[in-house]
Design a protein around this motif. Sequence first.
Motif, PDB file in Angstrom:
ATOM      1  N   SER A   9       0.872  -1.173   0.000  1.00  0.00           N
ATOM      2  CA  SER A   9       0.000   0.000   0.000  1.00  0.00           C
ATOM      3  C   SER A   9       0.904   1.216   0.000  1.00  0.00           C
ATOM      4  O   SER A   9       1.594   1.492   0.980  1.00  0.00           O
ATOM      5  CB  SER A   9      -0.904  -0.018   1.246  1.00  0.00           C
ATOM      6  OG  SER A   9      -1.763   1.104   1.272  1.00  0.00           O
ATOM      7  N   ASN A 100      -2.676  -1.473  -2.939  1.00  0.00           N
ATOM      8  CA  ASN A 100      -2.855  -0.761  -4.209  1.00  0.00           C
ATOM      9  C   ASN A 100      -1.663  -0.923  -5.151  1.00  0.00           C
ATOM     10  O   ASN A 100      -1.588  -0.264  -6.177  1.00  0.00           O
ATOM     11  CB  ASN A 100      -3.134   0.723  -3.965  1.00  0.00           C
ATOM     12  CG  ASN A 100      -1.960   1.451  -3.329  1.00  0.00           C
ATOM     13  OD1 ASN A 100      -0.908   0.871  -3.069  1.00  0.00           O
ATOM     14  ND2 ASN A 100      -2.141   2.741  -3.082  1.00  0.00           N
ATOM     15  N   ALA A 161      -0.732   0.891   5.793  1.00  0.00           N
ATOM     16  CA  ALA A 161      -1.557   1.511   4.757  1.00  0.00           C
ATOM     17  C   ALA A 161      -1.056   2.909   4.458  1.00  0.00           C
ATOM     18  O   ALA A 161      -0.723   3.671   5.368  1.00  0.00           O
ATOM     19  CB  ALA A 161      -3.022   1.563   5.206  1.00  0.00           C
ATOM     20  N   LYS A 165      -4.409   5.721   0.268  1.00  0.00           N
ATOM     21  CA  LYS A 165      -5.394   4.649   0.186  1.00  0.00           C
ATOM     22  C   LYS A 165      -6.412   4.738   1.314  1.00  0.00           C
ATOM     23  O   LYS A 165      -7.607   4.531   1.100  1.00  0.00           O
ATOM     24  CB  LYS A 165      -4.675   3.292   0.249  1.00  0.00           C
ATOM     25  CG  LYS A 165      -5.600   2.084   0.129  1.00  0.00           C
ATOM     26  CD  LYS A 165      -6.258   2.020  -1.220  1.00  0.00           C
ATOM     27  CE  LYS A 165      -7.149   0.793  -1.329  1.00  0.00           C
ATOM     28  NZ  LYS A 165      -7.861   0.739  -2.599  1.00  0.00           N
TER      29      LYS A 165
END
Length: 394
Positions: A9, A100, A161, A165
């Motif tokens: 991420s 992602n 994270a 995101k």
Amino acid sequence: MAYFTIFASRNHNHDLDGLIQEVFRDKFKISGSAEGTRQVEIQPKGWFNRGRITIRIADEDSDPAYFENNIPGMMGFYQAIPFEDGDLQHRVMMQISVINTMLAIETEKELREEEQRLFVQLAGKVDGICFLPDGTLLDRDGRAIVTPDGKSGPAEFRPRACTKKVRGEDRSTPEGLARKQRSLAYIKEKGIPLLETLPELPPLEELRVKSREEIARRAVALLIVIQYACDIAQDGDLRESREFVEEMLDKFGVKDELTAAERDLLEQAEPASRDAINITWQYEAYWALLWALGVLDELGLPVETCDCDFAINVVASCESFDEFLEKTALRRPEEIADEADKMYRLHWACVNERIKGQPAPAGMNESIVVERRRALFWMIGYRDEAWDDISMDT
């Protein structure tokens, strides 16, 4: 062929080519890594060192279809694994939900230890996790997080994270800022740690707050399924319990309100105890629904579990859904959104202390916080997420 995949991420991927060069340049010839390319070819140096390595790169900006098509399947795979540590499963699912970036590595020959060491080194540089073909997950240091049979590895895994995101594009609105300030004032008054930089929730005009009837139907359906989950957890007579649940769902006309997870629990020939326990905790989400419906005067700090007898009787004393609905009076959307914002920030406080190895502050119970947040975020329609899929990022 052998395969090794890195998931991460990340806020941006402009540095990926450089990171690949850092890891492989000493012993490999690298081609195709010019700016903007999505595939890198790595060839061992020397005449007799055969065995090309290919790294395919995808991210949510350049290839959104890959993530739309594959992340749900990955979540389903790890949801189905019988984790021996339920909290670890929750953390793994949180990590997958914010992925992602993907680096898919393919080797022409069987994966060797030296190659895997380099791939793990690359995972560390991109701050990712490693996925092996058998389903084993490794952390950024190459330690096992979980094996395909659900056994926990030695990794002390915490989800990572990127702010892009988790938060999207942070922005401020007068309504969101005022709500945030009210929450912060409440939290400061209670002496609970806070993070000033947690973003605001969107204004009400950008949310889809559920109607009184939608909330009431969710509450009744959930309560009925919880009774079945409790019987599973307590080794009750499941045939009799299932028949009772089906009868109640029909009586109140809420069978269509069941979530996928709830339907799955009812349909399992031998329901998993962990699935049942997870749903019994949703008594706390149901309690928040009752509060929004005006059945409770206040929620208070998430310290003590709800009054289950009272929770059951609210519905059990009614002969129909309409009779239950008549008992309710939906709170103002502003009030529900305020409580959602507050619970979001209290959740951060719980997670922050847990990461430090400390108990939740002010005597809070993080499991109660999570379930209240589930209900509150569902009611305000945050990101339009389904009940089973409410994100728990902090």
